[in-house]
Design an enzyme around this catalytic site. Structure first.
Site, PDB file in Angstrom:
ATOM      1  N   SER A 116      40.566  41.473  27.292  1.00 21.13           N
ATOM      2  CA  SER A 116      40.159  41.614  28.700  1.00 21.13           C
ATOM      3  C   SER A 116      41.350  42.010  29.564  1.00 21.13           C
ATOM      4  O   SER A 116      41.244  42.088  30.783  1.00 21.13           O
ATOM      5  CB  SER A 116      39.540  40.300  29.193  1.00 21.13           C
ATOM      6  OG  SER A 116      40.402  39.227  28.898  1.00 21.13           O
ATOM      7  N   SER A 143      45.971  34.911  34.950  1.00 17.74           N
ATOM      8  CA  SER A 143      44.972  35.900  34.571  1.00 17.74           C
ATOM      9  C   SER A 143      45.227  37.111  35.453  1.00 17.74           C
ATOM     10  O   SER A 143      46.099  37.067  36.325  1.00 17.74           O
ATOM     11  CB  SER A 143      43.563  35.366  34.845  1.00 17.74           C
ATOM     12  OG  SER A 143      43.391  35.239  36.237  1.00 17.74           O
ATOM     13  N   LYS A 144      44.458  38.151  35.223  1.00 20.12           N
ATOM     14  CA  LYS A 144      44.663  39.329  36.067  1.00 20.12           C
ATOM     15  C   LYS A 144      44.422  38.979  37.535  1.00 20.12           C
ATOM     16  O   LYS A 144      45.091  39.461  38.419  1.00 20.12           O
ATOM     17  CB  LYS A 144      43.727  40.443  35.626  1.00 20.12           C
ATOM     18  CG  LYS A 144      44.250  41.147  34.397  1.00 20.12           C
ATOM     19  CD  LYS A 144      43.548  42.449  34.142  1.00 20.12           C
ATOM     20  CE  LYS A 144      42.088  42.334  33.843  1.00 20.12           C
ATOM     21  NZ  LYS A 144      41.512  41.351  33.022  1.00 20.12           N
ATOM     22  N   GLN A 145      43.468  38.062  37.756  1.00 23.15           N
ATOM     23  CA  GLN A 145      43.149  37.674  39.124  1.00 23.15           C
ATOM     24  C   GLN A 145      44.337  37.001  39.818  1.00 23.15           C
ATOM     25  O   GLN A 145      44.528  37.138  40.999  1.00 23.15           O
ATOM     26  CB  GLN A 145      41.962  36.708  39.166  1.00 23.15           C
ATOM     27  CG  GLN A 145      40.621  37.346  38.845  1.00 23.15           C
ATOM     28  CD  GLN A 145      40.467  37.669  37.366  1.00 23.15           C
ATOM     29  OE1 GLN A 145      41.100  37.037  36.527  1.00 23.15           O
ATOM     30  NE2 GLN A 145      39.683  38.675  37.052  1.00 23.15           N
TER      31      GLN A 145
END
Ligand code: GLU
Length: 301
Positions: free
Chosen positions: A16, A238-240
């Site tokens: 992801s 995370s990417k967030q």
């Protein structure tokens, strides 16, 4: 170094996004525990949840592992190629009456009590048969009351009453995809994985996975859940949360800080060595007992 010829470990990233410091900690922890015990270390790309797959992430993950010299044994396993094995496992559970078809929509379940991981406990609507005129959208595992316990190598003894906390959980989703819980159990079982070393964000899934192993006649591996890297706001990287991909940082720094994070106390001089030297120091000196028995740890980079 202690020799256990029968150790099989694995790293199972979801494609992801690229590896960030948090996922690198999981890769390194599972790699070191396997190599220190002279075990095999397998690589599985967990792309069973197709909508979450990001194009290019898989090759980025493989490149990063190679750049850090974390060599895996055998071919890379990809869950998208393993659907037949999941179908067979579901058929085995169907034949044994351990699953049932469920017609409930997300909305119908939304009013039920919240489970530990924030999802809703399934209220058991379809467990004794589908309501008239309704068709099965998903397949659920039939849970029964009682605690499931395991001894985590870092976090100690943990127990959960899956029936009370989660209820009958989904194995085949309404969108036709197999759930992570089933895929991980089938894949680890088939690969003969003896040690699951992974982030503690998955600790609450472990008892569900043990129930599935028992239902499928598979051995339960040993578990070692590593603290999850969080930022100062307590959020998982995370990417967030804008975690940087590890390959944007100097590999020596990443390895050294990951070892510190895993409680391994690398000598300061090691920070000036090349990654091959760091890696062999880490394999020789890996001490599982030093991994902090906490669910989270603060990012130090
Ligand atoms: N694919 C999961 C993840 O990337 C890991 C699953 C596991 O290690 O069991 O978070």
């Amino acid at each position: 170094m202690t020799g256990h010829a029968s150790y099989v470990g694995r790293f199972a990233p979801s494609p992801s996004g690229p590896l960030h410091f948090g996922s690198m900690v999981a890769a390194l922890g599972s790699y070191l525990d396997a190599r220190h015990h002279r075990g095999r270390w397998l690589l599985r790309i967990e792309d069973v949840d197709r909508p979450r797959v990001v194009v290019g992430a898989e090759s980025a993950i493989l490149r990063t592992l190679e750049a850090f010299g974390l060599e895996w044994d055998g071919p890379v396993v990809r869950q998208r190629e393993r659907v037949a094995a999941y179908e067979q496992a579901l058929a085995q559970l169907q034949a044994a009456g351990k699953v049932f078809g469920c017609a409930c929509t997300r909305r119908e379940i939304a009013d039920s009590v919240l489970a530990r991981d924030g999802s809703h406990r399934y209220p058991g609507t379809c467990r004794n048969g589908l309501p008239p005129g309704r068709a099965a959208r998903a397949w659920r595992f039939r849970t029964s009351p009682g605690e499931v316990c395991f001894e985590d190598l870092a976090q100690g003894r943990l127990c959960e009453d899956v029936d009370a906390d989660v209820g009958d959980f989904v194995l085949l989703r309404a969108d036709g995809l197999f759930a992570y819980q089933l895929a991980v159990v089938v894949d680890d079982g088939e690969a003969g994985v003896t040690h699951v070393v992974r982030g503690a964000d998955l600790i609450d899934s472990t008892c569900r996975q043990i129930l599935l192993q028992r239902a499928l006649g598979l051995r339960t591996p040993r578990y070692l859940h590593l603290p999850v890297v969080v930022n100062s706001a307590g959020e998982k990287l995370s990417k967030q949360t804008l975690a940087r991909a590890v390959d944007e940082l100097a590999p020596q720094t990443v390895l050294f800080e990951a070892l510190v994070f895993l409680g391994q106390q690398p000598p300061a001089v090691l920070a000036r060595e090349g990654i091959a030297t760091m890696r062999s120091w880490a394999i020789d000196n890996w001490q599982r007992e030093q991994v902090p028995g906490r669910r989270t740890g603060l990012l130090s980079l």
